[in-house]
Design a protein around this motif. Structure first.
Motif, PDB file in Angstrom:
ATOM      1  N   VAL A  82       1.759   1.968 -12.383  1.00  0.00           N
ATOM      2  CA  VAL A  82       0.974   0.826 -11.910  1.00  0.00           C
ATOM      3  C   VAL A  82       1.275   0.579 -10.425  1.00  0.00           C
ATOM      4  N   LYS A  83       0.421  -0.178  -9.807  1.00  0.00           N
ATOM      5  CA  LYS A  83       0.586  -0.491  -8.392  1.00  0.00           C
ATOM      6  C   LYS A  83       1.854  -1.327  -8.203  1.00  0.00           C
ATOM      7  N   LEU A  84       2.569  -1.051  -7.132  1.00  0.00           N
ATOM      8  CA  LEU A  84       3.838  -1.733  -6.897  1.00  0.00           C
ATOM      9  C   LEU A  84       3.638  -3.209  -6.526  1.00  0.00           C
ATOM     10  N   HIS A  85       4.289  -4.079  -7.306  1.00  0.00           N
ATOM     11  CA  HIS A  85       4.274  -5.513  -7.009  1.00  0.00           C
ATOM     12  C   HIS A  85       5.709  -6.009  -7.005  1.00  0.00           C
ATOM     13  N   GLN A 108      23.770  -0.772   4.055  1.00  0.00           N
ATOM     14  CA  GLN A 108      22.354  -0.454   4.266  1.00  0.00           C
ATOM     15  C   GLN A 108      21.717   0.078   2.984  1.00  0.00           C
ATOM     16  N   THR A 109      22.413   0.968   2.294  1.00  0.00           N
ATOM     17  CA  THR A 109      21.863   1.555   1.073  1.00  0.00           C
ATOM     18  C   THR A 109      21.692   0.503  -0.015  1.00  0.00           C
ATOM     19  N   LEU A 110      22.655  -0.434  -0.102  1.00  0.00           N
ATOM     20  CA  LEU A 110      22.554  -1.481  -1.117  1.00  0.00           C
ATOM     21  C   LEU A 110      21.316  -2.353  -0.900  1.00  0.00           C
ATOM     22  N   LEU A 111      20.940  -2.558   0.372  1.00  0.00           N
ATOM     23  CA  LEU A 111      19.756  -3.358   0.662  1.00  0.00           C
ATOM     24  C   LEU A 111      18.486  -2.711   0.097  1.00  0.00           C
ATOM     25  N   TYR A 112      18.524  -1.369  -0.052  1.00  0.00           N
ATOM     26  CA  TYR A 112      17.363  -0.669  -0.590  1.00  0.00           C
ATOM     27  C   TYR A 112      17.343  -0.664  -2.118  1.00  0.00           C
ATOM     28  N   ALA A 113      18.504  -0.901  -2.728  1.00  0.00           N
ATOM     29  CA  ALA A 113      18.621  -0.756  -4.179  1.00  0.00           C
ATOM     30  C   ALA A 113      17.602  -1.618  -4.917  1.00  0.00           C
ATOM     31  N   ASP A 114      17.432  -2.853  -4.455  1.00  0.00           N
ATOM     32  CA  ASP A 114      16.508  -3.782  -5.087  1.00  0.00           C
ATOM     33  C   ASP A 114      15.073  -3.266  -5.016  1.00  0.00           C
ATOM     34  N   PHE A 115      14.695  -2.814  -3.817  1.00  0.00           N
ATOM     35  CA  PHE A 115      13.351  -2.287  -3.641  1.00  0.00           C
ATOM     36  C   PHE A 115      13.122  -1.073  -4.542  1.00  0.00           C
ATOM     37  N   PHE A 116      14.128  -0.219  -4.612  1.00  0.00           N
ATOM     38  CA  PHE A 116      14.004   0.999  -5.405  1.00  0.00           C
ATOM     39  C   PHE A 116      13.816   0.705  -6.887  1.00  0.00           C
ATOM     40  N   TYR A 117      14.463  -0.313  -7.344  1.00  0.00           N
ATOM     41  CA  TYR A 117      14.335  -0.700  -8.743  1.00  0.00           C
ATOM     42  C   TYR A 117      12.865  -0.944  -9.083  1.00  0.00           C
ATOM     43  N   TYR A 118      12.172  -1.698  -8.237  1.00  0.00           N
ATOM     44  CA  TYR A 118      10.758  -2.001  -8.483  1.00  0.00           C
ATOM     45  C   TYR A 118       9.863  -0.809  -8.210  1.00  0.00           C
ATOM     46  N   TYR A 119      10.248  -0.017  -7.224  1.00  0.00           N
ATOM     47  CA  TYR A 119       9.458   1.162  -6.870  1.00  0.00           C
ATOM     48  C   TYR A 119       9.416   2.142  -8.042  1.00  0.00           C
ATOM     49  N   ASP A 134       0.841  -1.193   0.000  1.00  0.00           N
ATOM     50  CA  ASP A 134       0.000   0.000   0.000  1.00  0.00           C
ATOM     51  C   ASP A 134       0.883   1.253   0.000  1.00  0.00           C
ATOM     52  N   ASN A 135       0.247   2.399  -0.146  1.00  0.00           N
ATOM     53  CA  ASN A 135       0.985   3.653  -0.210  1.00  0.00           C
ATOM     54  C   ASN A 135       1.830   3.909   1.024  1.00  0.00           C
TER      55      ASN A 135
END
Lengths: 10, 215
Positions: free
Chosen positions: B209-212, B190-201, B147-148
């Protein structure tokens, strides 16, 4: 060259 | 204080306050990992042991108090508030604190700037902050649809990480003797752990589209 004053980040 | 540091602090502050305010307003914490929130409360509690012994600035002291107050409030809401705790995905949020806390503690005992209680706790808080998001990312993967609230929260945290790295680069070139290996390496991890999420975000934002997240 590190002292406590340098730990000014959160 | 440079602009990157200020932007980093502000996005960090917003991430915590947005989360607290939404939990307070909508009385729901669906999608939020209590494990991650408890780890952050522990991170702030162990890092700010100097709050009453070393005065740096009014800004610094106030920010520390806000971070401590808001992180413990979030944990309180998720554990104790009778409506909020009902919305908590307990069955999905199964990551064990122990697996993150113990290695960080051992690492802090070996790698620290000085072998004193305060310095070991300071190093521990940096190592733990680097990995504290993991239970949240695991929960995101499991529940898939984000969700948002959760999306914004992780986005703001990621922005805070990015700004801090720019801040370190800036300070390295502008301040003499500004070298903090422990802070930098754990911050980078720590920042690298976010990189994957950011790619999809960003992909979902770009395509509107809604984030999946993929399995």
């Amino acid at each position: 060259p590190q002292n406590n004053h340098e730990k000014d980040e959160l | 204080m440079n602009i990157f540091r200020l932007a980093g602090d502000m996005t960090h502050l917003m991430s915590v306050l947005v989360l607290l305010l939404k939990i307070h307003t909508i009385k729901s914490c669906a999608g939020i990992s209590l494990k991650t929130q408890e780890l952050y409360a522990l991170v702030f509690a162990t890092r700010y042991l100097d709050i009453f012994t070393d005065f740096i600035s009014v800004y610094n002291t106030i920010m520390k108090l806000i971070f401590l107050g808001s992180s413990f409030s979030i944990v309180w809401y998720m554990r104790r508030h009778k409506l909020v705790r009902r919305s908590y995905d307990k069955e999905q949020d199964t990551f064990r604190h122990f697996f993150l806390v113990l290695p960080c503690l051992l690492l802090a005992l070996v790698m620290n700037e000085k072998f004193t209680f305060k310095e070991v706790m300071w190093a521990f808080s940096l190592y733990l902050e680097a990995v504290a998001i993991l239970p949240q990312l695991v929960l995101l993967q499991r529940t898939k649809n984000i969700d948002n609230l959760t999306g914004q929260y992780v986005f703001l945290l990621g922005a805070y990480r990015a700004f801090y790295i720019f801040n370190w680069i800036y300070r390295y070139f502008t301040e003499p003797h500004y070298v903090h290996w422990i802070t930098w390496i754990s911050g980078l991890v720590q920042t690298l752990l976010y990189a994957d999420f950011f790619y999809y975000y960003f992909n979902s934002w770009k395509n509107n589209v809604k984030l999946h997240l993929p399995a």
